[in-house]
Design an enzyme around this catalytic site. Structure first.
Site, PDB file in Angstrom:
ATOM      1  N   ASN B  36      70.078  67.142  65.135  1.00 14.84           N
ATOM      2  CA  ASN B  36      70.141  68.602  65.046  1.00 14.84           C
ATOM      3  C   ASN B  36      70.359  69.150  66.453  1.00 14.84           C
ATOM      4  OD1 ASN B  36      69.063  71.427  65.202  1.00 14.84           O
ATOM      5  ND2 ASN B  36      68.797  71.093  63.008  1.00 14.84           N
ATOM      6  N   THR B  59      72.185  70.893  60.075  1.00 13.54           N
ATOM      7  CA  THR B  59      71.921  72.289  60.435  1.00 13.54           C
ATOM      8  C   THR B  59      70.810  72.776  59.518  1.00 13.54           C
ATOM      9  OG1 THR B  59      72.834  74.492  60.780  1.00 13.54           O
ATOM     10  CG2 THR B  59      73.873  73.193  59.035  1.00 13.54           C
ATOM     11  N   GLU B  60      69.789  73.412  60.115  1.00 14.28           N
ATOM     12  CA  GLU B  60      68.544  73.631  59.371  1.00 14.28           C
ATOM     13  C   GLU B  60      68.677  74.638  58.233  1.00 14.28           C
ATOM     14  OE1 GLU B  60      68.831  74.017  62.717  1.00 14.28           O
ATOM     15  OE2 GLU B  60      67.703  75.764  63.429  1.00 14.28           O
ATOM     16  N   ASN B  61      69.778  75.392  58.218  1.00 11.35           N
ATOM     17  CA  ASN B  61      69.961  76.279  57.070  1.00 11.35           C
ATOM     18  C   ASN B  61      70.423  75.526  55.829  1.00 11.35           C
ATOM     19  OD1 ASN B  61      72.215  76.134  58.902  1.00 11.35           O
ATOM     20  ND2 ASN B  61      73.288  77.581  57.609  1.00 11.35           N
ATOM     21  N   SER B 101      65.401  71.141  53.628  1.00 14.24           N
ATOM     22  CA  SER B 101      65.950  70.992  54.970  1.00 14.24           C
ATOM     23  C   SER B 101      64.842  70.840  56.012  1.00 14.24           C
ATOM     24  CB  SER B 101      66.820  72.211  55.314  1.00 14.24           C
ATOM     25  OG  SER B 101      67.466  72.009  56.538  1.00 14.24           O
TER      26      SER B 101
END
Lengths: 225, 247
Positions: B36, B59-61, B101
Site C-alpha cells: 500500500n 488501495t484502502e478504499n 479492505s
C-alpha cells in the site's frame, strides 16, 4: 421485503428527526446523491451522519450539511481540498465531529450489523484517538475497545439491484455500501437500474436482499440518465 | 541470510531528489509483495517499480491490483484510489468493501506500506496525521490502520524541516499515528533501519554518518558496527540483495 421506488421522495419517506444516518461513498464514488437530495427535501433534521468524508463541493452530503440538518458527523477524513461547507460549520462551532480511523469506522459498522457487542482493535493505540478508551493486552499486544455504530437509516449507492433487493456494486464505488447495508434498521439503496429477480448471478451478489429495504431505480427517475 | 552490511556513504553527490528517493524505496520492495502506497510522495514509488516485479498494489478504499493513474477516456468516477484520484485496474484486480479492505491491513496481510511523516521517533513511533495545531481540522483517514497493520512500514520524508529542525527525533512532539511501527526511514540525506537495537544508518547521500550524528538528537550508528553496550554485532540483511538485477 424490498420495495422498488421510482420517486426519490417516496424512497426516503419517514426518516425521523434525530436519526443516525449512515451515508455511503468515498468522496463522490458510491455517494447516493439522489437519496441525499431527497432527504434534504424531506426535511429531517438534528441528524447524526456517519460517512467517510464530510462532503465534497456543494452537492450530496455537503448540501445536507449546508442545509443545517446535521448536528454531528462521525467520519475519518473531514478535511479535503473541497470540503469548504464542513470547514465553515466546524470552525463556527455549528457541527460536532467524532473522528474515527477509517478501518475502525468500517469495523464498528460491521460489528453493528453482525451483532457484536464491542471489539478490541489495535488501531490507534497510544494516539489521541484512543484517549479515555478501555484497553486490554492480549498476547502481549495492546488493543482499544471499540463499540458498534448502528444506524437508524443507511443511504447507499449500488450499481444494479434486482426486485428482491439483491445488490451488486461497481469497482471502488462499493466502498462502505455493503457494510452500511448491514448496520442500519432501514437500508435504502439507489441503483443505476433494477433487473428482474433471477437476472443477477447469485454467485456475484454482494449485498443479499435481507439487508435491503428500499431501492430507488435511477433509470426510472426523471432527469437521470 | 545473515549478511552483515556496512554503511555506504555517498559523499561525492548531493541529497536525493524526490524521484531518486522514490526509486530507492521501490528498489527495496521485494518482488511479489502486496503493497500500500500512502497519499502524496509515497504514491510516486509506483512509477519506479519494475514491470516484472510482481508487486500488487492495494488501495484502502477497496482494491487490489491497482494500475497507474487514469488518463482521458480511462477516467471512471467509480474507480479511484485512496486520494480519490482516478486510477486503472490491472489484470487480476479485485474489489472488496471497506471492512474487508481494512481487515486485510489490520490483519497483517500487506507486506509493505509506504507512508509520509511529520516526525518519526527513534523507537519507530510515527506522527503523520495531525500537526497538533488547534486551528487545523483533524483528519486521520486510514493512516492509523496502515501504521499498525502492514508487516513492514517504510516512511519517506525529508530528514529536516525547512528551518533545519530534525524530523527523526527522540520523542515525537506531534500527535502520534502509531507506536513503534516504522521499520525503515527513507530520507533525502540517509536511509535508516529502526529496530529494537536502535537506529542504524545504511546509506547516506551528500553527508556522512558522523555529520548526521552531529545534527540529530537521536543516537545513530553505521550498519555492521559493534554495539559496545551490548557487545553484539548489528547486522542487517539488505532485501534488495536478492534482486539487485532490478536496479
Amino acid at each position: 421485503m424490498t420495495t422498488v421506488f421510482t420517486d426519490p421522495d417516496e424512497a426516503v419517506a419517514g426518516i425521523a428527526d434525530g436519526s443516525t444516518v449512515l451515508i455511503g461513498g468515498f468522496g463522490m464514488a458510491g455517494m447516493p446523491v439522489r437519496l441525499i437530495d431527497a432527504l434534504i427535501r424531506q426535511g429531517a433534521t438534528d441528524l447524526t451522519v456517519v460517512s467517510n468524508n464530510a462532503g465534497n463541493g456543494d452537492t450530496g452530503l455537503a448540501a445536507l450539511l449546508a442545509a443545517g440538518r446535521v448536528r454531528k458527523i462521525i467520519c475519518s477524513f473531514p478535511r479535503q481540498s473541497d470540503s469548504w461547507v464542513f470547514d465553515g460549520l466546524y470552525r463556527a462551532g455549528k457541527i460536532e465531529l467524532e473522528l474515527v480511523p477509517q478501518g475502525t469506522l468500517a469495523e464498528r459498522m460491521r460489528a453493528a450489523g453482525a451483532g457484536i457487542g464491542a471489539f478490541y482493535c489495535p488501531t490507534g493505540v497510544g494516539t489521541p484517538l484512543a484517549e479515555g478508551k478501555e484497553t486490554r493486552v492480549i498476547d502481549g499486544r495492546t488493543y482499544v475497545l471499540e463499540y458498534p455504530i448502528k444506524g437508524d437509516v443507511a443511504l447507499i449507492g449500488a450499481h444494479v439491484g434486482d426486485r428482491m433487493g439483491n445488490l451488486v456494486y461497481r469497482k471502488t464505488a462499493r466502498n462502505f455500501g455493503p457494510v452500511m447495508a448491514t448496520a442500519a434498521a432501514l437500508t435504502i439503496a439507489q441503483v443505476h437500474h433494477v433487473v428482474e429477480t433471477g437476472a443477477l448471478d447469485p454467485e456475484a451478489v454482494v449485498t443479499p436482499c435481507i439487508y435491503v429495504d428500499r431501492i430507488l431505480d435511477l433509470s426510472a427517475v426523471e432527469g437521470t440518465s | 541470510m545473515s549478511t552483515v552490511m556496512s554503511t555506504v556513504e555517498h559523499l561525492d553527490r548531493g541529497p536525493l531528489g524526490r524521484d531518486e528517493l522514490a526509486a530507492l524505496v521501490a528498489r527495496d520492495i521485494p518482488p511479489g509483495s502486496f503493497v500500500n502506497l500512502g497519499i502524496g510522495l509515497p504514491t510516486t514509488v509506483a512509477d519506479h517499480l519494475p514491470p516484472d516485479s510482481g508487486v500488487v498494489l492495494h488501495t484502502e478504499n477497496g482494491m487490489l491490483g491497482m494500475g497507474p493513474a487514469a488518463r482521458g477516456d480511462e477516467i471512471d468516477p467509480d474507480l479511484v484510489n485512496a486520494g480519490k484520484i482516478p486510477v486503472t485496474e490491472l489484470p487480476g484486480a479485485s474489489y472488496f468493501h471497506h471492512a474487508d479492505s481494512f481487515a486485510m491491513m489490520r490483519g497483517g496481510h500487506l507486506d509493505v506500506c509506504v507512508l509520509g511523516a511529520f516526525q518519526v521517533s527513534e523507537r519507530g513511533d510515527l506522527a503523520n496525521w495531525h500537526t497538533g495545531d488547534p486551528g487545523d481540522i483533524p483528519a486521520v483517514g486510514g493512516a492509523m490502520d496502515l501504521a499498525i497493520g502492514a508487516k513492514q512500514v517504510f516512511v519517506m520524508m525529508t530528514l529536516f524541516t525547512k528551518d533545519g529542525t530534525p524530523k527523526l527525533v527522540p520523542e515525537c512532539t506531534y500527535p502520534l499515528t502509531g507506536l513503534a511501527c516504522v521499520s525503515r526511514l527513507y530520507t533525502d540525506l540517509a536511509v535508516f533501519h529502526i529496530g529494537p537495537e536502535g537506529v542504524t544508518v545504511t546509506e547516506t547521500y551528500g553527508t556522512s554518518v558522523a555529520e548526521l550524528a552531529s545534527r540529530l538528537e537521536v543516537a545513530v550508528r553505521p550498519a555492521g558496527s559493534r554495539d559496545r553496550t551490548k557487545g553484539a554485532i548489528v547486522s542487517h540483511v539488505h532485501p534488495a540483495a536478492d534482486h539487485a538485477d532490478h536496479l
